[in-house]
Design an enzyme around this catalytic site. Structure first.
Site: not given
Ligand code: P70
Length: 471
Positions: A462, A271, A395, A228, A85, A137-138
């Site tokens: 999305f 990634k 996107r 990031d 743990y 970023f989303t």
């Molecule tokens: C993708 C994934 C995640 C991501 C990222 C960057 C530049 C943070 C994160 C979050 C997954 C994804 C996320 C949202 C919409 C579509 C797809 N990207 N910063 O496929 O990380 O997913 O580990 O929480 O690209 O691009 P996590």
């Protein structure tokens, strides 16, 4: 030599061929479906590729996130999981790897990238503040907004133009940033949110010169700079390739120099770091670390696992070391570019220069007859799946969501369909199949119609929105 049609990739590109620095030890069968099956699966999924079952997908380019192949060493690491743990040995390996390759002092593990985004946004942003960044970023922007902040895009204008060939389209426009600082006051900017590479711009890199100048500007106004680092290894490759003075430096050295200009970083380890799940947050300031470490126990887990199993942390620690191997990064980015070069040779409109992790097809140019409010990029992802079972992702306007103030759709300049390439998973032959399918839907483009949204969730719409074809 009579038959000059059969040519190796190296010949086509005027150099000696390279190959991936690995061989395949285990295979995972995939299945091609019938057009009828795909029609049914897509209707069931509401024309949203996120809602398909992966069993019904042939080549899965939905995401490069958590979809990579781990190495034999990483799988061996899985067996060395210390599932305590607290104080798991694997956490210390992870901490050591982040310190060695990214250079930050203090590490907080999280279950994935958005867990880290949540913590840093909650700790640093006060309601009413502004967070500048090089394109949204989303998930990053949503966590900044949920913490009461307003995201402000300060990326260079070239990034919003899919055909502009600027070598570092991820760069911050320092003038835009300074205008914002003067308008709202440095005290209302908790940090600058820098991403390398920039996902929504097409995987575009930030130059070393830009981050250096950004650091100097931030110092002048006493504003912290956080990174990031999700695809920062790929960013390092572009610096090595394109920026003067970096040709003979290793990816590892470039990565460390770049991170050295920042105060901390958050990471989706799914990634660049070559694992199927995991993330981390790293900072140099000990007070900030204390605050983050206190917050992680509420939302993620204890500060020595943060939502990951011990075995996950071991695989991640090994993944970090494999990720910076120069041959690995080159073959990864070059595979993406190979697919890009095939599409370009058929004049299919894609974001250029091709970025690190994906091909982004320009749906505005692909389907000029479909208005943005009829979701052309979403329609393209659906058509591609129908043609061949290949899965990509929208996107564009769907991803951009609604403006929290007005409630209207945001209309991003870029309306793209992304084909993300998982790391160490598919071969060159898969890329050929993908390219031919994109060509097939391009040839049939005039018959394609737009979509209407029939279900819209409140957050990150999305992922779960549903659509129907416009009759
Ligand atoms: C993708 C994934 C995640 C991501 C990222 C960057 C530049 C943070 C994160 C979050 C997954 C994804 C996320 C949202 C919409 C579509 C797809 N990207 N910063 O496929 O990380 O997913 O580990 O929480 O690209 O691009 P996590």
């Amino acid at each position: 030599m009579k038959n000059r049609k059969l040519r190796t990739m190296g010949e086509q590109f005027g150099r000696r061929s390279w190959a991936e620095p690995w061989k395949i030890k285990m295979v995972e069968p995939i299945r091609m479906t019938s057009p009828q099956e795909r029609q049914e699966s897509l209707a069931e999924a509401g024309y949203n590729t996120f809602l398909l079952r992966s069993e019904n997908v042939y080549i899965d380019l939905l995401s490069d996130s958590g979809t990579g192949a781990m190495s034999d060493r990483q799988w061996a690491g899985i067996m060395l999981g210390d599932e305590a743990y607290a104080g798991s040995r694997n956490f210390f390996h992870l901490e050591e790897a982040v310190r060695q390759y990214y250079g930050y002092r203090y590490i907080v593990p999280t279950h994935q990238g958005r867990g880290a985004e949540h913590l840093i946004s909650r700790v640093l942003i006060k309601p009413g503040q502004y967070v500048p960044g090089n394109m949204y970023f989303t998930t990053t922007r949503l966590h900044q907004e949920l913490a009461g902040g307003t995201f402000v895009d300060v990326i260079i204008d070239e990034a919003h133009d899919s055909s502009n060939l600027h070598p570092f389209k991820g760069n911050v426009d320092l003038d835009k940033l300074e205008v914002l600082i003067k308008r709202v006051g440095a005290e209302n900017i908790p940090y600058v949110s820098l991403a390398g590479t920039v996902n929504m711009a097409g995987g575009q890199p930030v130059s070393m010169a830009n981050v250096r100048a950004l650091r100097a500007l931030c110092d002048r106004y006493n504003i912290p700079l956080h990174l990031d680092a999700t695809r920062m290894v790929e960013n390092a490759f572009f610096i090595q390739e394109r920026e003067e003075g970096y040709k003979d430096k290793s990816i590892a050295d470039i990565l460390k120099e770049f991170c050295g200009y920042t105060d901390g970083a958050w990471m989706s380890a799914k990634k660049d770091n070559l694992v199927n799940i995991g993330g981390w947050l790293a900072v140099n300031d000990s007070d900030l670390f204390d605050a983050l470490r206190n917050m992680v126990v509420i939302y993620e887990g204890l500060h020595t696992y943060g939502g990951m199993a011990g075995r996950d942390m071991e695989a991640l620690a090994i993944g970090i070391t494999e990720a910076v191997n120069d041959d690995h990064v080159r073959s990864r980015v070059e595979q993406v570019r190979y697919l890009g070069s095939l599409l370009t040779s058929w004049d299919i409109p894609i974001v250029k220069p091709v970025g690190g992790h994906a091909i982004f097809i320009d749906a505005r140019d692909f389907y000029p007859h479909i208005a943005q409010d009829q979701f052309p990029a979403q329609a393209m992802a659906a058509e591609l799946y129908l043609d061949s079972g290949i899965r990509g992702m929208e996107r564009g306007i769907v991803s951009a969501g609604r403006d929290p103030e007005t409630g209207d759709h945001r209309h991003p300049a870029l309306e793209l369909t992304r084909l993300a390439i998982p790391r160490r998973v598919y071969t060159q032959a898969h890329m050929d199949v993908v390219a031919e399918s994109v060509k097939a839907i391009y040839d049939a483009r005039e018959q394609t119609r737009g979509l209407k949204m029939v279900y819209e969730p409140e957050y990150l719409r999305f992922f779960q929105a549903r659509f129907e074809r416009i009759a």
